[in-house]
Write a protein that holds these residues in place. Structure first.
Motif, PDB file in Angstrom:
ATOM      1  N   ALA A   1      46.538  19.055  38.668  1.00  0.00           N
ATOM      2  CA  ALA A   1      46.664  20.112  38.679  1.00  0.00           C
ATOM      3  C   ALA A   1      48.005  19.745  39.293  1.00  0.00           C
ATOM      4  O   ALA A   1      48.294  18.910  40.468  1.00  0.00           O
ATOM      5  CB  ALA A   1      46.430  21.424  39.564  1.00  0.00           C
TER       6      ALA A   1
ATOM      7  N   THR B   1      50.458  20.644  42.303  1.00  0.00           N
ATOM      8  CA  THR B   1      50.730  21.167  43.208  1.00  0.00           C
ATOM      9  C   THR B   1      51.680  21.182  44.037  1.00  0.00           C
ATOM     10  O   THR B   1      52.317  19.583  44.155  1.00  0.00           O
ATOM     11  CB  THR B   1      49.027  22.114  44.112  1.00  0.00           C
ATOM     12  OG1 THR B   1      49.251  20.508  44.974  1.00  0.00           O
ATOM     13  CG2 THR B   1      47.922  21.991  43.125  1.00  0.00           C
TER      14      THR B   1
ATOM     15  N   PHE C   1      50.903  26.694  43.298  1.00  0.00           N
ATOM     16  CA  PHE C   1      50.494  26.403  42.723  1.00  0.00           C
ATOM     17  C   PHE C   1      51.066  26.676  41.427  1.00  0.00           C
ATOM     18  O   PHE C   1      50.909  26.494  40.501  1.00  0.00           O
ATOM     19  CB  PHE C   1      49.111  27.078  42.471  1.00  0.00           C
ATOM     20  CG  PHE C   1      48.118  26.894  43.445  1.00  0.00           C
ATOM     21  CD1 PHE C   1      47.324  25.815  43.405  1.00  0.00           C
ATOM     22  CD2 PHE C   1      47.511  27.690  44.582  1.00  0.00           C
ATOM     23  CE1 PHE C   1      46.421  25.802  43.936  1.00  0.00           C
ATOM     24  CE2 PHE C   1      47.169  27.226  45.454  1.00  0.00           C
ATOM     25  CZ  PHE C   1      45.866  26.537  44.865  1.00  0.00           C
TER      26      PHE C   1
ATOM     27  N   PRO D   1      41.377  27.880  43.785  1.00  0.00           N
ATOM     28  CA  PRO D   1      42.197  27.685  42.628  1.00  0.00           C
ATOM     29  C   PRO D   1      40.737  27.358  41.588  1.00  0.00           C
ATOM     30  O   PRO D   1      39.763  27.118  41.363  1.00  0.00           O
ATOM     31  CB  PRO D   1      43.114  26.896  42.644  1.00  0.00           C
ATOM     32  CG  PRO D   1      42.670  25.826  43.027  1.00  0.00           C
ATOM     33  CD  PRO D   1      41.766  26.427  44.392  1.00  0.00           C
ATOM     34  N   ILE D   2      41.012  28.843  40.232  1.00  0.00           N
ATOM     35  CA  ILE D   2      40.605  28.600  39.335  1.00  0.00           C
ATOM     36  C   ILE D   2      41.394  27.995  37.931  1.00  0.00           C
ATOM     37  O   ILE D   2      42.145  28.661  37.813  1.00  0.00           O
ATOM     38  CB  ILE D   2      39.435  29.310  38.908  1.00  0.00           C
ATOM     39  CG1 ILE D   2      38.355  30.251  39.980  1.00  0.00           C
ATOM     40  CG2 ILE D   2      38.772  29.792  38.475  1.00  0.00           C
ATOM     41  CD1 ILE D   2      38.294  31.868  40.310  1.00  0.00           C
ATOM     42  N   TYR D   3      40.761  27.110  37.273  1.00  0.00           N
ATOM     43  CA  TYR D   3      42.108  26.687  35.916  1.00  0.00           C
ATOM     44  C   TYR D   3      40.616  26.535  34.694  1.00  0.00           C
ATOM     45  O   TYR D   3      39.827  26.997  34.828  1.00  0.00           O
ATOM     46  CB  TYR D   3      41.980  25.022  36.168  1.00  0.00           C
ATOM     47  CG  TYR D   3      43.154  24.895  37.180  1.00  0.00           C
ATOM     48  CD1 TYR D   3      44.651  24.814  36.726  1.00  0.00           C
ATOM     49  CD2 TYR D   3      42.592  24.100  38.704  1.00  0.00           C
ATOM     50  CE1 TYR D   3      45.271  24.179  38.050  1.00  0.00           C
ATOM     51  CE2 TYR D   3      42.953  24.299  39.468  1.00  0.00           C
ATOM     52  CZ  TYR D   3      44.811  24.443  39.393  1.00  0.00           C
ATOM     53  OH  TYR D   3      45.589  24.580  40.356  1.00  0.00           O
ATOM     54  N   THR D   4      41.705  27.088  34.223  1.00  0.00           N
ATOM     55  CA  THR D   4      40.631  27.011  32.066  1.00  0.00           C
ATOM     56  C   THR D   4      41.406  25.758  31.109  1.00  0.00           C
ATOM     57  O   THR D   4      42.396  24.934  32.419  1.00  0.00           O
ATOM     58  CB  THR D   4      41.729  28.496  31.515  1.00  0.00           C
ATOM     59  OG1 THR D   4      43.250  28.711  31.425  1.00  0.00           O
ATOM     60  CG2 THR D   4      40.807  29.434  32.179  1.00  0.00           C
TER      61      THR D   4
ATOM     62  N   LYS E   1      48.083  25.570  35.189  1.00  0.00           N
ATOM     63  CA  LYS E   1      48.514  26.785  36.481  1.00  0.00           C
ATOM     64  C   LYS E   1      46.842  27.314  36.556  1.00  0.00           C
ATOM     65  O   LYS E   1      46.719  27.393  35.695  1.00  0.00           O
ATOM     66  CB  LYS E   1      49.397  27.761  36.830  1.00  0.00           C
ATOM     67  CG  LYS E   1      51.117  27.320  36.295  1.00  0.00           C
ATOM     68  CD  LYS E   1      52.265  28.167  36.236  1.00  0.00           C
ATOM     69  CE  LYS E   1      53.305  27.354  35.643  1.00  0.00           C
ATOM     70  NZ  LYS E   1      54.478  28.819  35.685  1.00  0.00           N
ATOM     71  N   PRO E   2      46.798  27.519  37.742  1.00  0.00           N
ATOM     72  CA  PRO E   2      45.476  28.377  37.637  1.00  0.00           C
ATOM     73  C   PRO E   2      45.512  29.634  37.454  1.00  0.00           C
ATOM     74  O   PRO E   2      46.673  30.046  37.418  1.00  0.00           O
ATOM     75  CB  PRO E   2      45.042  28.442  39.780  1.00  0.00           C
ATOM     76  CG  PRO E   2      46.644  28.285  40.163  1.00  0.00           C
ATOM     77  CD  PRO E   2      47.190  27.207  38.666  1.00  0.00           C
ATOM     78  N   SER E   3      44.538  30.310  36.766  1.00  0.00           N
ATOM     79  CA  SER E   3      44.692  31.138  36.441  1.00  0.00           C
ATOM     80  C   SER E   3      44.249  32.616  37.878  1.00  0.00           C
ATOM     81  O   SER E   3      44.321  33.501  36.940  1.00  0.00           O
ATOM     82  CB  SER E   3      43.295  32.584  34.936  1.00  0.00           C
ATOM     83  OG  SER E   3      42.028  31.274  35.274  1.00  0.00           O
TER      84      SER E   3
ATOM     85  N   VAL F   1      43.437  32.335  42.070  1.00  0.00           N
ATOM     86  CA  VAL F   1      43.019  32.161  42.777  1.00  0.00           C
ATOM     87  C   VAL F   1      42.414  32.362  44.447  1.00  0.00           C
ATOM     88  O   VAL F   1      43.463  33.911  44.401  1.00  0.00           O
ATOM     89  CB  VAL F   1      44.875  31.447  44.109  1.00  0.00           C
ATOM     90  CG1 VAL F   1      44.529  30.493  44.914  1.00  0.00           C
ATOM     91  CG2 VAL F   1      44.754  30.681  42.902  1.00  0.00           C
TER      92      VAL F   1
END
Length: 202
Positions: free
Chosen positions: A51, A53, A128, A182-185, A190-192, A194
C-alpha cells in the motif's frame, strides 16, 4: 539565481480551514514500486509491492480556535477533532506550488502550555489517500486570518476530574496516541476502511 519562499507565501489548509500559527510542516512519501525482472523482456517494468502511504507532521502555536466548535466538531482546536474516526484532507501551499492530500488520519496529538506561554500543538498523521501536486477541487479554501494571542495567566487554566477541580495549574501537557488499522480489499491501493485501533493511550 536561487531564491527563497517567504512565510507569507506558505500556508496549510485542513478541511477548508486555514491553520494559523504553523511553526513547521514535514511530509514524507515513500514509493513501494519495485522493478519486475522477467525473462525475455528488455524494458523495465514496475509494480507496487504494498500500500502507498504518506506521513504528515505539523507543529503549531495554538493562536486561534474554531468559532464555536460547529456541528461536526466537539473541540475548538481543529486538529484535536481528528483523534477519533474522522479523516481529513488538505493542501499545503508554498509559493506557486502546492501539495494536496486526502484521507489523512491522526496518529498522535499533543498539546502543552504554561503560564505566560502560547499553547503549542504537535500532530503526526498517516495519509492513505491521494498525495501529490496539482489542483484541489474538493472545496474552497479559507486562508488563516490573524487573531489576538491568548496567553494563559495565573488562574486562567483549569482542570476538572471526577471529584477534583482546580485553577492553580502552572503548566500542563496532554498526549493522545491513536493507532490506525487500515482494511484493504483485493486489488485496491487504498483501504476500504480505517478504524481506530486499541489501546488508545492518553
Amino acid at each position: 539565481m536561487l531564491g527563497r519562499i517567504r512565510r507569507e507565501a506558505e500556508e496549510i489548509t485542513i478541511n477548508g480551514s486555514g491553520i494559523q500559527g504553523v511553526q513547521s510542516i514535514s511530509t514524507q512519501y515513500e514509493s513501494v514500486a519495485r522493478p519486475l525482472d522477467n525473462l525475455g523482456i528488455t524494458e523495465i517494468q514496475y509494480a507496487p509491492q504494498g500500500a502507498q502511504t504518506a506521513s504528515l507532521q505539523l507543529n503549531t502555536l495554538l493562536t486561534n480556535t474554531l468559532p464555536s466548535g460547529g456541528a461536526d466538531y466537539t473541540s475548538l482546536d481543529l486538529m484535536q477533532n481528528f483523534t477519533g474516526d474522522i479523516p481529513f484532507s488538505g493542501i499545503i501551499d508554498y509559493g506557486t506550488e502546492n501539495i494536496y492530500f486526502t484521507d489523512g488520519y491522526l496518529e498522535t496529538y499533543s498539546v502543552s502550555c504554561g503560564i505566560g506561554e502560547v499553547p503549542q500543538t504537535s500532530t503526526t498523521s498517516t495519509i492513505f489517500g491521494d498525495f501529490g501536486t496539482g489542483s484541489f477541487p474538493f472545496w474552497a479554501q479559507t486562508s488563516a486570518t490573524p487573531t489576538s494571542l491568548n496567553i494563559p495567566t495565573y488562574s486562567s487554566m483549569e482542570v476538572n476530574l471526577d471529584e477534583f477541580t482546580t485553577n492553580r495549574m502552572t503548566s500542563f501537557s496532554v498526549d493522545i496516541a491513536t493507532p490506525r488499522v487500515p482494511i484493504y480489499t483485493l486489488n485496491a491501493d487504498k483501504p476500504s476502511n480505517v478504524i481506530a485501533g486499541t489501546p488508545i493511550e492518553v
